[in-house]
Design an enzyme around this catalytic site. Structure first.
Site, PDB file in Angstrom:
ATOM      1  N   ASP A  39      -3.089  -0.462  11.284  1.00  0.00           N
ATOM      2  CA  ASP A  39      -3.315   0.871  10.708  1.00  0.00           C
ATOM      3  C   ASP A  39      -4.677   1.384  11.159  1.00  0.00           C
ATOM      4  OD1 ASP A  39      -2.574   3.135   9.304  1.00  0.00           O
ATOM      5  OD2 ASP A  39      -3.149   2.345   7.346  1.00  0.00           O
TER       6      ASP A  39
ATOM      7  N   LEU B  63      -8.368   4.691   0.537  1.00  0.00           N
ATOM      8  CA  LEU B  63      -8.332   4.030   1.831  1.00  0.00           C
ATOM      9  C   LEU B  63      -7.676   4.954   2.852  1.00  0.00           C
ATOM     10  CD1 LEU B  63      -7.265   0.427   0.753  1.00  0.00           C
ATOM     11  CD2 LEU B  63      -9.474   1.096   1.706  1.00  0.00           C
TER      12      LEU B  63
ATOM     13  N   ASN C  15       0.824  -1.194   0.000  1.00  0.00           N
ATOM     14  CA  ASN C  15       0.000   0.000   0.000  1.00  0.00           C
ATOM     15  C   ASN C  15       0.866   1.254   0.000  1.00  0.00           C
ATOM     16  OD1 ASN C  15      -1.824  -2.032   2.070  1.00  0.00           O
ATOM     17  ND2 ASN C  15      -2.777  -1.195   0.238  1.00  0.00           N
TER      18      ASN C  15
ATOM     19  N   GLY D 242      -8.325  -8.292   4.102  1.00  0.00           N
ATOM     20  CA  GLY D 242      -9.033  -8.694   2.905  1.00  0.00           C
ATOM     21  C   GLY D 242      -9.399  -7.546   1.998  1.00  0.00           C
TER      22      GLY D 242
ATOM     23  N   GLY E 191      -6.573   4.354   6.404  1.00  0.00           N
ATOM     24  CA  GLY E 191      -6.404   3.479   7.546  1.00  0.00           C
ATOM     25  C   GLY E 191      -7.403   2.345   7.491  1.00  0.00           C
TER      26      GLY E 191
END
Length: 377
Positions: A272, A305, A217, A247, A307
């Site tokens: 996170d 996204l 990420n 996931g 966290g």
């Protein structure tokens, strides 16, 4: 002297899960792991067939219990965050500051120092995720906060003198001599939120980077002719990588590839986590923007996204059910390996003589039933 005897469970010892074993704790530390019936001393704690594992250690916790660290840089806020995660088995954590202004960084470091000095359960140090990051891979970070660290920045970022400091930076944005200076001042440096190529990442590793923040990420991917940050991370045998096993952030197949590529012990579970973990509100405010979790996925208004709503017990369960890992290895990824990465492997992360009695009891469905920090439930 307080003596406790933990017995009648599946206990994760150095040899794996064992039955017919008991753990003797005196004044918060393990003094013996014994085979056979429990000795007739102290307080007996019946595990009732549950699995006793080392307390989980999470090096990336942005918030919890309804609190975001950036918005509440106080000892009380840290205690609330730690309590929010404790119910999910996290007995040690690094509260994580998302890229912010110098004054906020200073308050966060001071609060962490005071929390450790006051013995707030679970606080092991601080993780500064930025502000030395790449705008091209900023994720939900505010790029207006980003900067190149000067000598004063380095002194501030490494000022915590009673706990662990992890600094996430983009190696292409920070001179290698600055990375080395941070390491020499005691910080653990990770690459993350970076658009670096393979060569720049290798230069960062040679300068002292030893970890990668949420692998896959916010970093350049592995490709055939350009290995990128991911390729450098998977190739390097000496560094650790944190992974978010929810996931959503990473496909399970990619995580299985990473675990196969890295030496055993070099892959860590992280959450996170944002404030909704252990809290009651699905939304919070970051940089003046409302961030919301929908169906357990946390995104900002732009759809990035932001966290996660993951807790460590869920990360362990997902590692078993999504990745096919044995429970003992999933628990090591949540406890022993993070402790070793943080330089705390001599006293945390194992159920062995001499270690602090940080324990979690999991039921048959791998949900947390009880936890102890230093022998205190």
């Amino acid at each position: 002297m307080t003596t406790q005897v933990f017995h009648n469970g599946h206990i994760l010892t150095e040899r794996g899960f064992e039955t017919g074993v008991c753990v003797v704790v005196e004044d918060g530390h393990i003094v013996a792991v014994l085979h056979g019936p429990p000795p007739a001393i102290g307080e007996h704690i019946d595990l009732q067939g549950g699995s006793l594992v080392p307390g989980f250690i999470d090096m990336q916790v942005n918030g919890g219990g309804g609190v975001l660290f950036n918005n509440a840089t106080s000892v009380e806020a840290l205690a609330t965050i730690a309590r929010g995660h404790r119910k999910y088995g996290t007995t040690g954590m690094l509260p994580t500051l998302i890229s912010d202004d110098i004054d906020v960084m200073r308050r966060a470091i001071d609060a962490t120092h005071d929390a450790i000095a006051q013995g707030v359960p679970g606080i092991l140090g601080i993780h500064l995720e930025g502000p030395y990051l790449a705008a091209a891979r900023k994720g939900t970070h505010n790029a207006s906060k980003f900067r190149v660290p000067d000598a004063d920045d380095i002194a501030l970022a490494t000022a915590l003198d009673n706990g662990v400091t992890v600094i996430t930076l983009a190696p292409e944005c920070v001179p290698t001599h600055s990375v080395t200076a941070m390491v020499e001042r005691g910080a653990i440096v990770c690459a993350g939120h970076t658009a670096a190529d393979y060569a720049q990442t290798r230069a960062g590793l040679e300068a002292g980077i030893t970890g990668f923040t949420h692998l896959f990420n916010a970093m350049t991917p592995l490709q055939g002719r350009e290995p990128g940050v991911v390729g450098a991370a998977l190739e390097d045998a000496n560094s650790w990588v944190g992974v978010i096993v929810d996931g959503v952030h990473v496909h399970p197949a990619s995580l299985r590839v990473a675990i196969a590529a890295k030496p055993r012990g070099k892959v860590l579970l992280v959450t996170d986590a944002m404030p909704m973990v252990g809290g009651n509100d699905a939304s919070f405010n970051l940089y003046g923007e409302t961030i919301t979790a929908v169906d357990g996925v946390v995104r900002n208004a732009a759809g990035s996204l932001a966290g996660s709503a993951l807790d460590m017990a869920s990360a362990v369960r997902n590692s078993v059910h999504l990745l096919g890992l044995p429970l003992d290895e999933a628990c090591r990824m949540a406890a022993q390996y993070p402790a070793e990465f943080l330089g705390l492997g001599h006293r945390l992360g194992r159920i062995a003589t001499g270690y602090r009695a940080d324990f979690v009891v999991l039921d048959a469905n791998l949900h947390v039933r009880h936890s102890w920090i230093g022998g205190t439930e």
